[in-house]
Scaffold this active site. Structure first.
Site, PDB file in Angstrom:
ATOM      1  N   SER A   1       0.835  -1.200   0.000  1.00 36.77           N
ATOM      2  CA  SER A   1       0.000   0.000   0.000  1.00 36.77           C
ATOM      3  C   SER A   1       0.869   1.249   0.000  1.00 36.77           C
ATOM      4  CB  SER A   1      -0.904   0.028   1.237  1.00 36.77           C
ATOM      5  OG  SER A   1      -0.157   0.405   2.396  1.00 36.77           O
ATOM      6  N   ASP A   2       0.324   2.329  -0.555  1.00 37.19           N
ATOM      7  CA  ASP A   2       0.923   3.618  -0.263  1.00 37.19           C
ATOM      8  C   ASP A   2       0.747   3.854   1.230  1.00 37.19           C
ATOM      9  OD1 ASP A   2       2.124   6.087  -0.491  1.00 37.19           O
ATOM     10  OD2 ASP A   2       0.900   6.717  -2.190  1.00 37.19           O
ATOM     11  N   TRP A   3       1.552   4.757   1.771  1.00 36.23           N
ATOM     12  CA  TRP A   3       1.567   4.952   3.218  1.00 36.23           C
ATOM     13  C   TRP A   3       0.227   5.530   3.684  1.00 36.23           C
ATOM     14  CZ3 TRP A   3       5.277   2.443   1.546  1.00 36.23           C
ATOM     15  CH2 TRP A   3       6.378   2.056   2.301  1.00 36.23           C
ATOM     16  N   LEU A   4      -0.469   4.768   4.538  1.00 42.50           N
ATOM     17  CA  LEU A   4      -1.772   5.137   5.101  1.00 42.50           C
ATOM     18  C   LEU A   4      -2.889   5.098   4.060  1.00 42.50           C
ATOM     19  CD1 LEU A   4      -0.601   8.177   7.296  1.00 42.50           C
ATOM     20  CD2 LEU A   4      -0.877   5.789   8.007  1.00 42.50           C
ATOM     21  N   ALA A   5      -2.721   4.272   3.017  1.00 42.86           N
ATOM     22  CA  ALA A   5      -3.732   4.188   1.962  1.00 42.86           C
ATOM     23  C   ALA A   5      -4.810   3.149   2.237  1.00 42.86           C
ATOM     24  CB  ALA A   5      -3.067   3.868   0.622  1.00 42.86           C
TER      25      ALA A   5
END
Length: 748
Positions: A236-240
């Site tokens: 995932s993208d960070w905090l996605a």
């Protein structure tokens, strides 16, 4: 339809030794930049880091927005600048250098490259993306990944998919049809996956047609794994991540960064039956496989800072684009004072902001480099765009004005609101039109800007954000030590109201409608006949190139073509030419752009030298995504192969014919007569039945439409089952019904 072969999920040999809690913990980050291992089994974790254009390895405070400092590393030109080199070999060497620096810091995966499309020039992160064209982004992205992974460091190709804006990027839903996604927003990812096999793919924050990318089974599993055969890890993208359990089921293997509630959510879903254990095993297996690959990797770990700085200088030099030159460049080594104006000469804008921000190992400023290069000329520097500087420019034989965007104008996290340069710069350059000498403008910006001074500047050099060696590279170009040879990988518009997404960017905060469809960048401007400041693929050198001897050899069996032509350096300076091969489809059932880039070649020639260039075009170069077929389709007929110096400068062209592929649509009695007639199997039989009716008048009309164009078009548009209501178009209803039934049964 495309192959959607469903492989059995890969299960790591050690999965059976893990508890469910260990599997769930394995599928989330151990910290902001690390992945967890399984200490009980002797499996160590690894470290990942930002760094598409330079390693961003943080100590102490950590973030993903570039706020906290990182350790010094070579700061290379951003992707937007590198793309203007059109140099895949250079991209591989850039990737290899990044791998060496990453391994030296114990980093196993570098979070890049970013290969999203530049749907709008206002996207705040465009400096981090290669191009508005998917072919360019795919070719350069694949080269970058090959270079990086050759050094034992994994790539994380991002942001998958349709992440084309910063405003509302964590929640916005991209509303786009499948053809638009398949032809514009997916191809670069497909190319990189098929040609370079990246270790990881990073999913984006946004939603596509209302489903979060992190929960999109069609995107992450059916398309990415079953159709494109991706075998790596999806991160995932960070905090996605929105719902961790839904993400695991969809194909999202790893959530980053560390999540305090992600593992608990997974275990609860597993316990309730909401999540299948096989999905968790698959995700954990992909994490274990990545850890194995990282620990087994070998490659250079000793970094030569000087060699890497030299590479940064070469990359900056090969990426600069000479937009205009009316004899102002190169500058003479001797002569009167050289007036230099603008703060970017002393404090250059050389890199992007946000997660790609790098602390450089050193920085060559343009002003210092100019002073070191032009030792026999006096340099007069004026940092402000004020009356004193204007007076100096007006009285100078030659002046260089540095213009561009400040960091506050473009960054990760927000989109731009204007394409204009700061008002003080444009006012100054407007006043400078009344100067006496030659005016050169150097533009430092991460993406497209308007250039209202283009008509009265004698030369414009667009450097992009060109990294820590920007100054020395620039001095080499301005002095003529090296010819500028880069070309624009994105269109520079003349009017922001003309850009493709105008009025539909960045959406209403909840959704964004990609109503321009497949027409972005040059596809839009040229199909709509809109003027631009400088077209895609444009770039000048200090010499001139001639094109000749075009030969296109077609392989009809494979639906491929080999394009050969000759380029000659007709001037007296060594330089590189970037030839571009476009394919045009003049007549198509579905709307297509005027032409599309399907190949390019960069070639360096000595004065007077000629060389043959060959570009291969595969089947996809001629295909478009057909919604009715749900597959790529090559339509039979005429195509035009264009060899060009830019999208607006076609030098050679040749027409070819392809037999194409049969296209059968589901047909029933309510389908238009034209659709039945177009069917390669039943069309002739339908035509024969109509020709026999009413004394053959329908057949005559079909063969000679100009006899009565109105009745002809009405006949084609009429649903087949209504033809009998036209009193003078009699036909054998039984024969027609038999044909319809046979088509339904697949026996036509």
């Amino acid at each position: 339809m495309p192959s959607t072969r469903r492989r059995s999920p890969t299960v790591h040999p050690k999965i059976s030794e893990l508890t469910d809690a260990e599997k769930a913990a394995l599928c989330t980050g151990a910290s902001y930049w690390t992945l967890a291992g399984v200490p009980r089994l002797g499996i160590e974790g690894i470290t990942v880091a930002d760094g598409p254009h330079g390693l961003r390895m943080q100590d102490g405070a950590v973030d993903h927005l570039g706020i906290a400092d990182s350790r010094p590393a070579t700061c290379l030109p951003t992707a937007a600048a590198l793309a203007s080199s059109f140099d895949t070999g250079l991209m591989e060497r850039v990737g290899a250098a990044l791998a060496a620096e990453a391994r030296a810091e114990g980093v196993s995966v570098l979070l890049g490259p970013g290969i999203n499309m530049k749907r709008s020039p206002l996207c705040g992160r465009n400096f981090e993306y290669f191009s508005e064209d998917p072919y360019v982004a795919g070719a350069l992205g694949a080269a970058y990944v090959r270079g990086l992974q050759s050094g034992g460091v994994g790539a994380s190709v991002k942001h998958f998919a349709a992440n084309n804006q910063e405003d509302h990027r964590m929640t916005v839903s991209v509303q786009a049809d499948e053809r638009t996604l398949r032809e514009i927003y997916f191809p670069a990812f497909e190319t990189v996956i098929r040609e370079a096999a990246p270790w990881t793919v990073m999913c984006s924050y946004n939603r596509i047609n209302d489903t979060y990318c992190s929960e999109n089974h069609w995107l992450l599993t059916e398309l990415l794994r079953h159709e494109w055969d991706f075998e790596g890890l999806v991160i995932s993208d960070w905090l996605a991540v929105n719902d961790r359990a839904a993400g695991v089921a969809a194909g999202l293997d790893l959530e980053m960064p560390h999540s305090p509630d992600g593992p608990a959510r997974v275990l609860a879903a597993l316990s309730s039956g909401e999540l299948d254990r096989a999905d968790l095993d698959r995700a954990a297996s992909h994490v274990l496989a990545l850890l194995d690959r990282a620990h087994a990797a070998t490659g250079p770990s000793v970094v030569d800072p000087e060699a890497h700085h030299a590479l940064a200088r070469e990359a900056a030099r090969e990426s600069a684009v000479l937009l205009k030159n009316s004899g102002a460049l190169p500058l003479a080594g001797t002569g009167g004072p050289l007036v230099v104006v603008g703060p970017f000469a002393e404090s250059p804008r050389y890199q992007g902001a946000g997660s790609s921000r790098v602390v450089p190992t050193r920085l060559d400023t343009p002003l210092e480099a100019l002073c070191a290069t032009f030792t026999n000329r006096r340099i007069l520097y004026y940092p402000a765009y004020d009356a004193e500087a204007l007076s100096a420019v007006s009285g100078a034989t030659e002046a260089i004005v540095f213009a561009g965007l400040p960091e506050s104008a473009e960054s990760e996290g927000f989109d731009r609101t204007t394409l204009d340069l700061p008002a003080e710069q444009t006012r100054f350059l407007d006043e400078a039109r009344r100067r006496a000498g030659r005016l050169t403008v150097v533009v430092q910006a991460g993406s497209a800007v308007t250039l209202p001074f283009a008509d009265h500047a004698d030369a414009i050099l667009f450097t992009g954000l060109s990294g820590q060696a920007c100054g020395s590279a620039l001095a080499e170009l301005l002095s003529g030590g090296h010819s500028p040879s880069g070309k624009l990988a994105e269109t520079l518009p003349i009017d922001p109201r003309h850009e493709p997404a105008y009025g539909a960017f960045p959406g209403d905060g909840h959704t964004v409608d990609y109503r321009e469809g497949i027409l972005i960048g040059y596809r839009w401007y040229e199909t709509r006949g809109l003027p631009v400041a400088f077209p895609f693929g444009h770039g000048l050198t200090y010499t001139r190139f001639d094109y000749s001897d075009l030969v296109v050899a077609v392989d009809p069996a494979e639906t491929t073509a080999t394009v050969s032509f000759t380029i000659t350096n007709s001037g007296d300076v060594t330089a590189a030419e970037i030839a571009q091969v476009f394919v045009a489809d003049p007549e198509s059932e579905l709307m297509r752009p005027v032409h599309e880039l399907k190949g390019f070649a960069r070639i360096t020639l000595e004065p007077g030298e000629s060389r043959s260039v060959t570009v291969e075009l595969d089947r996809r170069a001629f295909a478009y995504w057909h919604p009715g077929k749900s597959d790529w389709h090559v339509e039979g007929g005429e195509f035009v192969i264009q060899v060009a110096a830019s999208s607006a400068d076609i030098r050679l062209a040749q027409r070819i014919r392809l037999s194409g592929e049969p296209l059968r649509r589901p047909l029933d009695a309510t389908a238009p007569t034209a659709a039945w007639l177009a069917d390669p199997y039943v069309g002739p039989r339908i035509r024969a039945v109509l020709a026999r009716g009413a004394g053959g008048r329908a057949g005559v009309l079909l063969d000679n439409p100009d006899l009565d164009r109105g009745r002809y078009e009405t006949l084609l548009a009429m649903p087949l089952n209504r033809l009998g209501r036209i009193h003078d178009v009699g036909f054998d209803a039984a024969a027609l019904a038999e044909i319809v039934n046979s088509a339904h049964e697949g026996n036509a």
